[in-house]
Design a protein around this motif. Sequence first.
Motif, short mmCIF file in Angstrom:
data_model
loop_
_atom_site.label_atom_id
_atom_site.label_comp_id
_atom_site.label_asym_id
_atom_site.label_seq_id
_atom_site.Cartn_x
_atom_site.Cartn_y
_atom_site.Cartn_z
N THR A 178 0.85 -1.19 0.00
CA THR A 178 0.00 0.00 0.00
C THR A 178 0.88 1.23 0.00
OG1 THR A 178 -1.67 -1.20 1.24
CG2 THR A 178 -1.85 1.20 1.22
N GLY A 179 0.60 2.15 -0.94
CA GLY A 179 1.35 3.39 -1.03
C GLY A 179 0.92 4.40 0.02
N ILE A 180 1.53 5.57 -0.01
CA ILE A 180 1.30 6.56 1.04
C ILE A 180 -0.10 7.16 1.03
CG2 ILE A 180 3.72 7.16 1.33
CD1 ILE A 180 3.25 9.62 -0.41
N VAL A 181 -0.82 7.07 -0.10
CA VAL A 181 -2.19 7.59 -0.12
C VAL A 181 -3.22 6.46 -0.21
CG1 VAL A 181 -1.59 9.87 -1.00
CG2 VAL A 181 -2.08 8.04 -2.61
N GLY A 182 -2.78 5.23 0.11
CA GLY A 182 -3.71 4.11 0.15
C GLY A 182 -3.83 3.31 -1.14
N GLU A 183 -3.08 3.65 -2.15
CA GLU A 183 -3.15 2.93 -3.43
C GLU A 183 -2.34 1.64 -3.36
OE1 GLU A 183 0.72 5.12 -3.80
OE2 GLU A 183 -1.14 5.33 -2.69
N SER A 184 -2.76 0.65 -4.13
CA SER A 184 -1.99 -0.60 -4.23
C SER A 184 -0.94 -0.42 -5.31
CB SER A 184 -2.90 -1.76 -4.58
OG SER A 184 -3.79 -2.03 -3.52
N ARG A 185 0.28 -0.87 -5.01
CA ARG A 185 1.35 -0.72 -5.98
C ARG A 185 2.37 -1.84 -5.87
NH1 ARG A 185 4.00 4.09 -6.75
NH2 ARG A 185 2.16 5.32 -6.29
N VAL A 186 3.15 -1.97 -6.92
CA VAL A 186 4.23 -2.94 -7.02
C VAL A 186 5.53 -2.16 -7.04
CG1 VAL A 186 5.30 -4.64 -8.56
CG2 VAL A 186 2.82 -4.59 -8.31
N THR A 187 6.55 -2.67 -6.38
CA THR A 187 7.86 -2.03 -6.43
C THR A 187 8.51 -2.42 -7.76
OG1 THR A 187 8.06 -2.20 -4.04
CG2 THR A 187 10.09 -1.78 -5.27
N VAL A 188 8.47 -1.48 -8.69
CA VAL A 188 8.92 -1.74 -10.05
C VAL A 188 10.41 -2.08 -10.08
CG1 VAL A 188 9.12 -0.76 -12.37
CG2 VAL A 188 7.08 -0.32 -11.01
N ASP A 189 11.21 -1.46 -9.21
CA ASP A 189 12.65 -1.76 -9.18
C ASP A 189 12.92 -3.22 -8.86
OD1 ASP A 189 13.18 0.89 -9.73
OD2 ASP A 189 13.62 1.42 -7.66
N ARG A 190 12.06 -3.82 -8.06
CA ARG A 190 12.25 -5.22 -7.67
C ARG A 190 11.63 -6.20 -8.66
NH1 ARG A 190 10.32 -8.54 -2.34
NH2 ARG A 190 11.23 -10.49 -3.03
N TRP A 191 10.40 -5.91 -9.10
CA TRP A 191 9.64 -6.86 -9.91
C TRP A 191 9.65 -6.53 -11.40
CZ3 TRP A 191 8.58 -11.07 -7.31
CH2 TRP A 191 8.45 -10.99 -5.93
N GLY A 192 10.29 -5.43 -11.78
CA GLY A 192 10.25 -4.97 -13.16
C GLY A 192 11.04 -5.82 -14.14
N TRP A 193 10.53 -5.88 -15.35
CA TRP A 193 11.17 -6.55 -16.49
C TRP A 193 11.28 -5.49 -17.57
CZ3 TRP A 193 8.79 -8.16 -21.32
CH2 TRP A 193 9.60 -8.99 -22.11
N PHE A 194 12.50 -5.14 -17.93
CA PHE A 194 12.72 -4.03 -18.85
C PHE A 194 13.67 -4.43 -19.98
CE2 PHE A 194 11.66 -2.16 -14.73
CZ PHE A 194 10.51 -1.49 -15.11
#
Length: 128
Positions: free
Chosen positions: A90-106
Motif C-alpha cells: 500500500t502506497g502513502i495515499v492508500g493505493e496498491s502498488r508494485v515495487t517496479v525496481d524489484r519486480w520490473g522486467w525491462f
Amino acid sequence: MRASTQDFNLTVYQIVKAIPPRKVITCGHVAKLLGVPKQTRRVREAVNFISHTSPPVAWHRVVSTSGVISTHGPNSQQRLLEAEGVEVHTGIVGESRVTVDRWGWFPEIGVLELDMKMGVEEVLEWGA
C-alpha cells in the motif's frame, strides 16, 4: 506514421505475451519498446482491450509507470499478481502498488522481435 489501432494492439499483445511470470512491465516501457514513448495512455487502453481477449494473456503484468495497480473486479490485477508471488504493498495515499525496481522486467529496445503485421490466423485466435 502512426500504426493502425489493430497493429498497435497486436504489437502490445506480443509484448504482454513475452513478460515472464513474477515480473511486471510499465506502460511507459512498453511505449518505449514500440518507439512511441509519449503514448503511455494508448498502451494502457490496448492492455485494457487485451484483458478481455480469448485466450487470455497475462495483462495483469502491465502496471502504471509509477507501479500503481488495479484492485477492482473479480480478476483484479492485485489478486492475479499476488497469485504469481509478486508482492503488492500500500502506497502513502492508500493505493496498491508494485515495487517496479524489484519486480520490473525491462528488455532493451530492439531485443524483442515485434511483428506489426501478424498472420490472419493469430489475429483470429485472440480477437475478442
